[in-house]
Design a protein around this motif. Structure first.
Motif, short mmCIF file in Angstrom:
data_model
loop_
_atom_site.label_atom_id
_atom_site.label_comp_id
_atom_site.label_asym_id
_atom_site.label_seq_id
_atom_site.Cartn_x
_atom_site.Cartn_y
_atom_site.Cartn_z
N VAL A 92 0.86 -1.18 0.00
CA VAL A 92 0.00 0.00 0.00
C VAL A 92 0.89 1.23 0.00
CG1 VAL A 92 -2.01 -1.08 1.07
CG2 VAL A 92 -0.26 -0.08 2.53
N VAL A 93 0.51 2.22 -0.82
CA VAL A 93 1.32 3.43 -0.98
C VAL A 93 0.39 4.64 -1.08
CG1 VAL A 93 3.22 2.21 -2.13
CG2 VAL A 93 1.38 3.18 -3.51
N GLN A 94 1.00 5.82 -0.99
CA GLN A 94 0.25 7.05 -1.18
C GLN A 94 0.57 7.70 -2.52
OE1 GLN A 94 -2.27 7.94 0.61
NE2 GLN A 94 -2.69 9.72 -0.65
N HIS A 95 1.73 7.35 -3.08
CA HIS A 95 2.17 7.94 -4.35
C HIS A 95 2.68 6.82 -5.26
CE1 HIS A 95 2.08 11.89 -2.45
NE2 HIS A 95 2.65 11.32 -1.40
N GLU A 96 2.82 7.13 -6.53
CA GLU A 96 3.44 6.16 -7.42
C GLU A 96 4.79 5.78 -6.85
OE1 GLU A 96 3.28 7.37 -11.50
OE2 GLU A 96 1.12 7.14 -11.53
N SER A 97 5.17 4.53 -7.05
CA SER A 97 6.36 4.01 -6.37
C SER A 97 7.15 3.06 -7.25
CB SER A 97 5.93 3.25 -5.11
OG SER A 97 5.19 4.08 -4.25
N GLU A 98 8.42 2.88 -6.87
CA GLU A 98 9.28 1.87 -7.46
C GLU A 98 9.62 0.87 -6.37
OE1 GLU A 98 12.59 3.74 -9.39
OE2 GLU A 98 11.29 4.86 -10.73
N VAL A 99 9.59 -0.41 -6.73
CA VAL A 99 9.78 -1.48 -5.75
C VAL A 99 10.97 -2.35 -6.15
CG1 VAL A 99 8.67 -3.44 -4.61
CG2 VAL A 99 7.27 -1.49 -5.36
N GLN A 100 11.84 -2.60 -5.18
CA GLN A 100 12.96 -3.53 -5.35
C GLN A 100 12.85 -4.59 -4.27
OE1 GLN A 100 16.04 -0.54 -4.84
NE2 GLN A 100 16.62 -0.81 -6.98
N GLY A 101 13.29 -5.80 -4.58
CA GLY A 101 13.20 -6.84 -3.57
C GLY A 101 14.20 -7.95 -3.78
N ALA A 102 14.31 -8.79 -2.77
CA ALA A 102 15.18 -9.95 -2.81
C ALA A 102 14.62 -11.04 -1.91
CB ALA A 102 16.60 -9.58 -2.36
N LEU A 103 14.93 -12.27 -2.25
CA LEU A 103 14.61 -13.42 -1.42
C LEU A 103 15.90 -14.00 -0.89
CD1 LEU A 103 11.99 -15.12 -3.77
CD2 LEU A 103 11.53 -13.71 -1.76
N PHE A 104 15.85 -14.58 0.30
CA PHE A 104 17.02 -15.16 0.95
C PHE A 104 16.68 -16.57 1.39
CE2 PHE A 104 16.75 -10.63 1.78
CZ PHE A 104 17.94 -10.19 1.23
N GLY A 105 17.68 -17.44 1.40
CA GLY A 105 17.38 -18.80 1.84
C GLY A 105 18.61 -19.66 1.99
N THR A 106 18.33 -20.96 2.05
CA THR A 106 19.40 -21.95 2.21
C THR A 106 19.25 -23.03 1.15
OG1 THR A 106 18.07 -23.21 3.79
CG2 THR A 106 19.60 -21.61 4.71
N THR A 107 20.39 -23.63 0.82
CA THR A 107 20.39 -24.79 -0.06
C THR A 107 20.27 -26.04 0.80
OG1 THR A 107 22.78 -25.07 0.01
CG2 THR A 107 21.88 -23.60 -1.71
N GLU A 108 20.08 -27.18 0.15
CA GLU A 108 19.94 -28.43 0.90
C GLU A 108 21.21 -28.78 1.68
OE1 GLU A 108 19.14 -31.51 -2.02
OE2 GLU A 108 20.50 -30.51 -3.40
N SER A 109 22.37 -28.23 1.27
CA SER A 109 23.62 -28.50 1.99
C SER A 109 23.89 -27.46 3.07
CB SER A 109 24.79 -28.56 1.01
OG SER A 109 24.95 -27.30 0.38
N GLY A 110 22.96 -26.50 3.24
CA GLY A 110 23.11 -25.49 4.28
C GLY A 110 23.75 -24.19 3.83
#
Length: 129
Positions: A92-110
């Motif tokens: 939710v925003v009040q003005h037009e916006s630009e969005v950046q993102g990232a996901l973080f995680g682990t592999t099966e080997s840790g």
């Protein structure tokens, strides 16, 4: 995540759709709601588990909101090679916006990894009063 995070070749994130949704309840100071749809496709050779995400939402008036936390939409999905995970959420925003993102995680080997989510824009439609 730290400087030892790795990028995993074959782990692909797509922004499938971004929609302005005027009928959602919003706070008075952020009156425009947008729903976005994300797909994480695992074309890598290892199983991965998404453990967290981070969003940076920059509004046209200069306000910057950072949203981060565990998992995505209350889940920590494990995605095997060849598999995918799709979810939707909103900003939710009040003005037009630009969005950046990232996901973080682990592999099966840790091992730790991060993957960027493609940038997208939240464009408020003109009401034409």
């Amino acid at each position: 995540m730290d400087l030892n995070d790795q990028q995993i070749s074959g782990l692909i994130v797509r922004v499938e759709n971004v929609m302005y949704v005027p009928h959602l309840d919003t706070p008075k100071d952020k009156s425009f709601a947008f729903v976005y749809f994300i797909t994480v496709k695992n074309n890598a050779k290892v199983t991965v588990t998404i453990k967290g995400r981070k969003w940076v939402v920059r509004e046209a008036d200069g306000e910057c909101t950072v949203v981060e936390g565990a998992g995505v939409v209350g889940e920590t999905p494990t995605i095997e090679p060849g598999g995918e995970f799709t979810y939707n959420s909103y900003h939710v925003v009040q003005h037009e916006s630009e969005v950046q993102g990232a996901l973080f995680g682990t592999t099966e080997s840790g091992g730790l990894f991060s993957v960027r989510i493609p940038d997208f824009k939240l464009r408020i439609p003109f009401s034409g009063a």
